[in-house]
Design an enzyme around this catalytic site. Structure first.
Site, PDB file in Angstrom:
ATOM      1  N   TYR A   1      12.017 -41.488 -39.396  1.00  0.00           N
ATOM      2  CA  TYR A   1      12.729 -40.547 -38.526  1.00  0.00           C
ATOM      3  C   TYR A   1      14.237 -40.763 -38.637  1.00  0.00           C
ATOM      4  O   TYR A   1      15.004 -39.816 -38.814  1.00  0.00           O
ATOM      5  CB  TYR A   1      12.259 -40.714 -37.069  1.00  0.00           C
TER       6      TYR A   1
ATOM      7  N   GLU B   1      12.343 -33.704 -27.042  1.00  0.00           N
ATOM      8  CA  GLU B   1      13.310 -34.507 -26.290  1.00  0.00           C
ATOM      9  C   GLU B   1      12.995 -34.435 -24.800  1.00  0.00           C
ATOM     10  O   GLU B   1      13.128 -35.423 -24.087  1.00  0.00           O
ATOM     11  CB  GLU B   1      14.743 -34.064 -26.571  1.00  0.00           C
TER      12      GLU B   1
ATOM     13  N   TRP C   1      11.598 -43.102 -27.238  1.00  0.00           N
ATOM     14  CA  TRP C   1      11.453 -42.105 -28.294  1.00  0.00           C
ATOM     15  C   TRP C   1      10.284 -42.441 -29.215  1.00  0.00           C
ATOM     16  O   TRP C   1       9.602 -41.554 -29.709  1.00  0.00           O
ATOM     17  CB  TRP C   1      12.756 -41.948 -29.073  1.00  0.00           C
TER      18      TRP C   1
END
Length: 186
Positions: free
Chosen positions: A18, A40, A48
């Site tokens: 990522y 998000e 995350w």
């Protein structure tokens, strides 16, 4: 010799991929922008990496469909999704994805190019910040506060200023890679 990455990036292969291939790279594709804005929002209160590990399930349940199709999801369909441990089982967050699709559709009905509109908050170009240590990067800015307010005014959910700043970082509206990171843009 391994590449220097931002200090927040762990050695988890998912996180590294990522960081290396997505985070901070300019995105203009509406489908991907929509996905990242919604993901998000799913992160609120979580790490995350939790969202990244569930991303494939979100793609299966939501993002393989068009925004118009997601906007039509019923409450019952969303409630059934709560059974899938591959998703964050929070009905408000799942409904937010549908509500955000509805809000996105309303912008499109007003003949708004949503990608262009989102990028207008940074004058259509990435902001490259001088970040010596990721902990110095802000959690929100005046721009993310403005974006949050505008999104909320259009009916978007789970789009507070901190979420909006994380979104801006994720889609390259802001480049907060550390100065020593091999993936920092010039």
């Amino acid at each position: 010799m391994s590449l220097q990455r931002c200090g927040w990036c762990s050695n988890d292969p998912l996180y590294m991929a990522y960081h290396d291939h997505e985070w901070g790279k300019a995105v203009h594709d509406e489908g991907h922008l929509f996905e990242m804005l919604c993901l998000e929002g799913q992160q609120a209160g979580l790490s995350w990496i939790t969202v990244l590990k569930k991303r494939d399930s979100y793609r299966q349940h939501f993002f393989q469909y068009s925004i118009a199709e997601i906007a039509q999801f019923s409450d019952l369909k969303l409630e059934h999704m709560l059974q899938d441990a591959g998703l964050i089982r929070h009905i408000g967050k799942l409904k937010a994805i549908r509500d955000n699709a509805i809000a996105w559709q309303h912008l499109k009905q007003q003949q708004i190019d949503v990608s262009h509109w989102l990028w207008s908050f940074v004058e259509q170009q990435s902001i490259h910040n001088d970040v010596a240590d990721y902990r110095q990067a802000p959690a929100q800015t005046d721009i993310s506060q403005s974006l949050s307010k505008a999104l909320k005014n259009h009916g978007f959910k789970f789009v507070g200023p901190t979420t909006c700043y994380a979104f801006m970082q994720a889609v390259g509206m802001v480049d907060d890679h550390e100065n020593t990171c091999a993936f920092k843009s010039n």
